[in-house]
Write an enzyme that holds these catalytic residues in place. Structure first.
Site, PDB file in Angstrom:
ATOM      1  N   HIS A  21       0.838  -1.203   0.000  1.00 51.89           N
ATOM      2  CA  HIS A  21       0.000   0.000   0.000  1.00 51.89           C
ATOM      3  C   HIS A  21       0.873   1.253   0.000  1.00 51.89           C
ATOM      4  O   HIS A  21       2.046   1.225   0.376  1.00 51.89           O
ATOM      5  CB  HIS A  21      -0.921   0.009   1.219  1.00 51.89           C
ATOM      6  CG  HIS A  21      -0.183  -0.050   2.522  1.00 51.89           C
ATOM      7  ND1 HIS A  21       0.497   1.026   3.055  1.00 51.89           N
ATOM      8  CD2 HIS A  21       0.022  -1.073   3.384  1.00 51.89           C
ATOM      9  CE1 HIS A  21       1.068   0.681   4.189  1.00 51.89           C
ATOM     10  NE2 HIS A  21       0.809  -0.590   4.413  1.00 51.89           N
ATOM     11  N   ASP A 303       3.958  -4.557   3.762  1.00 51.71           N
ATOM     12  CA  ASP A 303       5.390  -4.877   3.831  1.00 51.71           C
ATOM     13  C   ASP A 303       5.593  -6.295   4.356  1.00 51.71           C
ATOM     14  O   ASP A 303       6.512  -6.988   3.935  1.00 51.71           O
ATOM     15  CB  ASP A 303       6.137  -3.855   4.713  1.00 51.71           C
ATOM     16  CG  ASP A 303       5.589  -3.760   6.127  1.00 51.71           C
ATOM     17  OD1 ASP A 303       4.435  -4.160   6.367  1.00 51.71           O
ATOM     18  OD2 ASP A 303       6.328  -3.277   7.009  1.00 51.71           O
TER      19      ASP A 303
END
Length: 402
Positions: A21, A303
């Site tokens: 994102h 992540d």
């Protein structure tokens, strides 16, 4: 930018992209300090912006006809708070993915014609976790990739797991390696005298016990201050400053280096992302065999999704996934020898194919411009488990330690 580069006798058959994102507001607040004053309402006239931002905002208001799995349909399609909520996508994050989608559209659609103008929903596969920041990032990417797309053609699957393991998430050994890695991280942290001194000093500034400051993960908030040019927090006891920030960031880099050496995270990564990588290679196999499969797939993730994927495929030199990082898997066919299929892997636009475990040595010795699909298949079906002294995902997940 190296996306879509191949010899003239090669044809692009499919692309699968995993994104982190975009820029977000912190997930944690530093105790007893004022939250960074950042506006998450999208304003086309405010920097950073994008030529398509206003059209994107308008298009998102018409999204009620999209097919989204339960949880996703209730999430906002754009960020909208004048003071960002914790973890909310910022305007910068939206713009990052409008740019990502634009870059890949120019290459994959305009140059390589991966999708025709009358593309169908069956040619796309889109999946997002149930966080507004991943859904909104995915929508921003898609809007630039397929400007003004027909909402009725968009189907977005909800992925409940941040490692995208779907129905294959039961893996006790994966959890074991993660716990061992977390213990290693903690041990490495408390051995660092400079880091400990920094935490003690910062805790005094904000007036809380050191352990409470650590638990609030101050680097997450400080990164937001740094990236948005917001002054670091101050109290009557003083200010958190750039030196504190530098010490914590330096330790993160050192910790990453030790993480590669100890291999605990690598073993965790192999088990964590096997279901996702297996799905990726399976789609490539079906297309190479002439069977029907989606020619473009988008996974909007975190992540903690991308980092283990990078580790599992052997990209030890790759930087930790920044906001809006992208990892692309391209499938190519040699049009002169149509049974020959190849893979190309790109991280943030850089060709990293020959840095992967399965292509690093073998392909370097040959004159092939790309990596054989068979090498990737063999890695996923066999070599990933050999590294764990096992022969299958089930066995690797359930093996006992002696």
């Amino acid at each position: 930018m190296q996306h879509g580069h191949a010899p003239p006798n090669f044809r692009l058959l499919s692309v699968q992209v995993m994104i982190r994102h975009g820029d977000r507001y912190p997930l944690y607040a530093i105790p007893k300090t004022k939250r960074p004053d950042i506006d998450c309402v999208l304003e086309p006239d405010r920097k950073p912006s994008h030529p398509n931002l206003e059209d994107f905002i308008n298009h998102m208001t018409k999204g009620s006809e999209a097919q989204m799995d339960g949880t996703l349909s209730s999430l906002p399609r754009i960020p909208s708070h004048s003071l960002c909520e914790m973890g909310e996508l910022t305007q910068k994050g939206v713009v990052q993915h409008l740019l990502n989608g634009q870059i890949l559209r120019e290459i994959y659609l305009k140059k390589h014609k991966l999708l025709s103008n009358d593309w169908t929903a069956k040619q796309l596969y889109i999946e997002s976790t149930g966080k507004s920041r991943t859904l909104q990032s995915g929508l921003a990417f898609l809007y630039s990739f397929l400007p003004g797309f027909d909402w009725k053609k968009i189907s977005i699957r909800h992925q409940w797991s941040s490692i995208f393991c779907s129905s294959q998430c039961d893996c006790p050994m994966r959890n074991h390696y993660l716990e061992e890695e977390q213990r290693r991280q903690y041990g490495y942290r408390i051995k660092n005298a400079q880091l400990e001194k920094t935490y003690i000093n910062m805790a005094k500034v904000v007036g809380v016990p050191t352990r409470l400051l650590r638990a609030s993960n101050p680097i997450d908030s400080l990164l937001c201050h740094f990236c948005h040019n917001v002054t670091f927090p101050c109290t009557k006891n003083g200010c958190i400053d750039m030196e504190h920030f530098k010490v914590i960031k330096a330790h993160q880099i050192e910790d990453e280096r030790e993480r590669h050496e100890k291999k605990l995270y690598y073993k965790y990564a192999l088990l964590a992302v096997y279901p996702l990588i297996n799905q990726t290679v399976g789609r490539m196999q079906r297309i190479s065999e002439g069977k029907k499969a989606e020619v473009f797939a988008l996974y909007s993730a975190h992540d903690v999704t991308l980092s283990p994927v990078l580790s599992a495929i052997g990209l030890t030199e790759a930087r930790f996934p920044r906001f809006a990082a992208r990892l692309a898997f391209e499938l190519w066919q040699n049009t002169d020898k149509q049974k020959e299929h190849y893979v190309r892997i790109l991280y943030n636009g850089e060709d990293v194919t020959f840095q992967t475990t399965f292509c690093r040595e073998h392909e370097k010795r040959s004159n092939r411009p790309l990596c054989s699909l068979s090498k990737f298949v063999n890695f996923v079906k066999k070599e990933m488990f050999l590294a764990l002294n096992s022969t299958s995902y089930y066995d690797a997940c359930n093996s006992r330690l002696f």
